[in-house]
Design a protein around this motif. Sequence first.
Motif, PDB file in Angstrom:
ATOM      1  N   MET A   1     -99.882  74.068  42.318  1.00 25.15           N
ATOM      2  CA  MET A   1     -98.788  74.661  41.121  1.00 25.15           C
ATOM      3  C   MET A   1     -99.104  75.938  41.015  1.00 25.15           C
ATOM      4  O   MET A   1    -100.344  76.073  41.242  1.00 25.15           O
ATOM      5  CB  MET A   1     -99.300  74.079  39.438  1.00 25.15           C
ATOM      6  N   ASP A 153     -92.440  67.753  38.996  1.00 25.71           N
ATOM      7  CA  ASP A 153     -92.623  68.389  40.139  1.00 25.71           C
ATOM      8  C   ASP A 153     -91.667  67.983  41.155  1.00 25.71           C
ATOM      9  O   ASP A 153     -90.608  67.354  40.909  1.00 25.71           O
ATOM     10  CB  ASP A 153     -94.048  68.815  39.967  1.00 25.71           C
ATOM     11  N   GLU A 171     -96.523  67.278  36.392  1.00 26.25           N
ATOM     12  CA  GLU A 171     -97.601  67.885  37.181  1.00 26.25           C
ATOM     13  C   GLU A 171     -98.705  67.865  36.033  1.00 26.25           C
ATOM     14  O   GLU A 171    -100.119  67.916  36.041  1.00 26.25           O
ATOM     15  CB  GLU A 171     -97.570  69.111  37.511  1.00 26.25           C
ATOM     16  N   CYS A 262     -98.401  67.196  42.480  1.00 22.99           N
ATOM     17  CA  CYS A 262     -97.485  68.528  42.470  1.00 22.99           C
ATOM     18  C   CYS A 262     -96.065  67.966  43.032  1.00 22.99           C
ATOM     19  O   CYS A 262     -95.437  66.983  42.685  1.00 22.99           O
ATOM     20  CB  CYS A 262     -98.350  68.970  43.600  1.00 22.99           C
ATOM     21  N   GLU A 277    -103.793  67.590  42.758  1.00 24.69           N
ATOM     22  CA  GLU A 277    -103.485  68.856  43.390  1.00 24.69           C
ATOM     23  C   GLU A 277    -104.629  69.411  42.323  1.00 24.69           C
ATOM     24  O   GLU A 277    -105.929  69.272  42.907  1.00 24.69           O
ATOM     25  CB  GLU A 277    -103.053  69.760  43.029  1.00 24.69           C
ATOM     26  N   GLU A 356    -100.879  68.849  47.962  1.00 22.52           N
ATOM     27  CA  GLU A 356     -99.334  69.941  47.790  1.00 22.52           C
ATOM     28  C   GLU A 356     -98.032  68.301  48.323  1.00 22.52           C
ATOM     29  O   GLU A 356     -97.650  68.265  46.783  1.00 22.52           O
ATOM     30  CB  GLU A 356     -99.015  70.633  48.371  1.00 22.52           C
ATOM     31  N   ASP A 375    -103.229  72.922  48.703  1.00 18.22           N
ATOM     32  CA  ASP A 375    -103.243  74.887  48.213  1.00 18.22           C
ATOM     33  C   ASP A 375    -103.680  75.174  46.997  1.00 18.22           C
ATOM     34  O   ASP A 375    -104.255  75.222  46.323  1.00 18.22           O
ATOM     35  CB  ASP A 375    -101.771  74.188  46.893  1.00 18.22           C
ATOM     36  N   GLU A 453     -98.387  75.111  50.550  1.00 18.47           N
ATOM     37  CA  GLU A 453     -97.215  74.610  49.539  1.00 18.47           C
ATOM     38  C   GLU A 453     -97.071  73.442  50.585  1.00 18.47           C
ATOM     39  O   GLU A 453     -97.395  72.673  51.662  1.00 18.47           O
ATOM     40  CB  GLU A 453     -96.915  75.351  48.940  1.00 18.47           C
ATOM     41  N   ASP A 550     -92.853  78.039  48.213  1.00 21.09           N
ATOM     42  CA  ASP A 550     -93.357  77.042  47.655  1.00 21.09           C
ATOM     43  C   ASP A 550     -92.286  75.197  47.872  1.00 21.09           C
ATOM     44  O   ASP A 550     -92.836  74.673  48.735  1.00 21.09           O
ATOM     45  CB  ASP A 550     -93.420  76.762  45.347  1.00 21.09           C
TER      46      ASP A 550
HETATM   47 FE1  FEO Z   1     -98.476  72.483  42.325  1.00 20.23          FE
HETATM   48 FE2  FEO Z   1     -99.776  74.105  44.977  1.00 20.23          FE
HETATM   49  O1  FEO Z   1     -98.091  73.623  44.028  1.00 20.23           O
END
Ligand code: FEO
Length: 656
Positions: A1, A153, A171, A262, A277, A356, A375, A453, A550
């Motif tokens: 995120m 997500d 998330e 995520c 994540e 990710e 990420d 990502e 992403d």
């Molecule tokens: Fe939750 Fe890297 O996005």
Amino acid sequence: MTSTLTTTLTTTLTPTVQGKKHKSLRKARLSFDEFDELRDPRPEASDFSVICERRYARRSFLGGAAAVGAAAFVRSVANSTGAVRSALASGHGWLDFKPIQTSTADTITLPQGFSWHRVISWGDPMWSSTPDFNHNTRGNGASQERAFGDNCDGMSFFSRGNTQLLVVNNEYANLEIITGNRPDGLPANDDDVRKVMASHGVSIVEVATNNGQWRAVIDSPYNRRITPATPMSLTGPARGHALLRTEADPSGTLALGTWNNCGNGQTPWGTYLTCEENFNGYFLSSDPDLAITPEWKRYGIGHEDWGYNFARIDERFDIAKHPNESHRAGWIVEINPFDPQSAPKKRTALGRFKHENAAFALSADGHAVVYLGDDERGEFLYRFVSSGRYNPSADNSELLAEGTLAVAIFDDNGKGKWMDLTPETTGMSDAENRIFARIAASKVGATTMDRPEWVTVNPRASEAYCALTNNKNRGVKPNAGGDPTPTNGPNPREKNNYGQIVRWRPAGGDHGAETFAWDLFVTAGNPSVHSDAYAGSANITQDNHFNSPDGISFDTQGGLWIQTDGNYSNEGDYASQGNNQMLFANPASGEIKRFLVGPKECEITGATWSSDLRTMFVGVQHPGEGNGESHWPDAGNSVPRSSVIAITRDDGGPMG
Ligand code: FEO
Ligand code: CA
Ligand code: CA
Ligand code: CA
């Protein structure tokens, strides 16, 4: 995120760590990584000699290209006609639509000929005994434990017989929204913290169509909420290791819960992979003098949490009292959605980092391959290869328990290799290589990336893609482990605001091969602001530009869907880029067309398809996160709510 927290950090921090610095951040909007960096500053410059060395090496490699500048280099790489490109010639599907313009409207915009409807939103009850979402109270602990979670997500659609399940990551929560009815926009009591906690995790919902609209099946026996309190087993090389043992679990085999889930993955044996994540931001220390170890620092764990204050009702989240609890998060978790009684399994073989998503493939000889991004600025891209082989007619449920974890090393010439993280290569034990995978990867010289990502694997060609969302620290600061981050092959731009998508083709078309060829599919940019490398690659135009790719997902036809989680200010570097969006790309030609624009202050993330492919499910995450300008998707002055939407073609045709 990436999502921004309207910082509500101060008042929930332990009193001893509330300082002036944090008070001044109260109204600032920070990403989680930004908060971590402010709390634990990194040196301003990475090793300058290394940067110079790399620049010199790159100039020699570029030869004539260097003479016409980095922009030409980036554009030519992204439009390369080399080996990777020729492998893509066949089999892609190309959805026909007239691309749309950017937008700043507080709604979903689609091309003509497509329609959307809402499937489920944060706070919608999954059982009939739970009340409907209440816009005044925004729910409570008990209702949230039996309602759809927040910040949808990654997600996957499962079908078996007449049963269809949507499994969706939840998330995190935006405190300014979920507890926005409190005086400071913060949890005001224990039940508020319970509510926020229960809004995290995973929601498993049976879905069905009614008059052409997808709806949750209330009271389905398959409906399930998995939260930060759900018991789950620790499996694999780190199971039972001393670093995973706690007072409540001296065996180091049974963890409680999952959070900050995520992206996702799906296995051919019918399980769901959820990816932990930014797990670090939920831990704090009640002891302000507690020494923060280098291992904690590498993972962004310190004295302060991000304001969720889980430790208020569950002391597991206090590292001063339970130092090993943080080692039990940051994993891939495997869930069997068709067995609501089953305990999810944390798969330590796949390493511990800020996961990710988990992109599944099979090697030529049948081993399970999972590509994994970490990420954070300057962290790495990983690959897991199972010890056992997939056998469609056998039990594969423990295939992800054992295998080799490797990290990607890219060169500047379009080639790369996977370096195994083993006791021989890192000097760390097998279990430590998984628990502190970042440290192991630094030891073998892994390539620092611009925030890996999602990874997605093309079902029509032997290749995988990874979205490198952005990295303002590229060429400026080292990563959290001190590794310098000069520009390199797949990360060619300093202070990279826009991001890029790298793709690789494994040697011999085998996802289990040790080496690969890579190129850049696209470097995002803004040609209405820049005319250099920051304008983006040749396949970026005035009509399709965007920032911060992403979520990326291939459909069954080999069409590539790109979702953005970027800056939606619509000004400066981001002028005329509008709200976050979803684009459709042709991997063979490089053509990219804008398909969807989301409501204000949202991120578009998560994609999956119904079995008949006539519906594409898409996640709309945190509308209204920043300035509260969104009221989507309900009417009037309502609380904005993360929601899963269904998109269909008006002619009833397939969506991918
Ligand atoms: Fe939750 Fe890297 O996005
Ligand atoms: Ca997000
Ligand atoms: Ca993401
Ligand atoms: Ca992101």
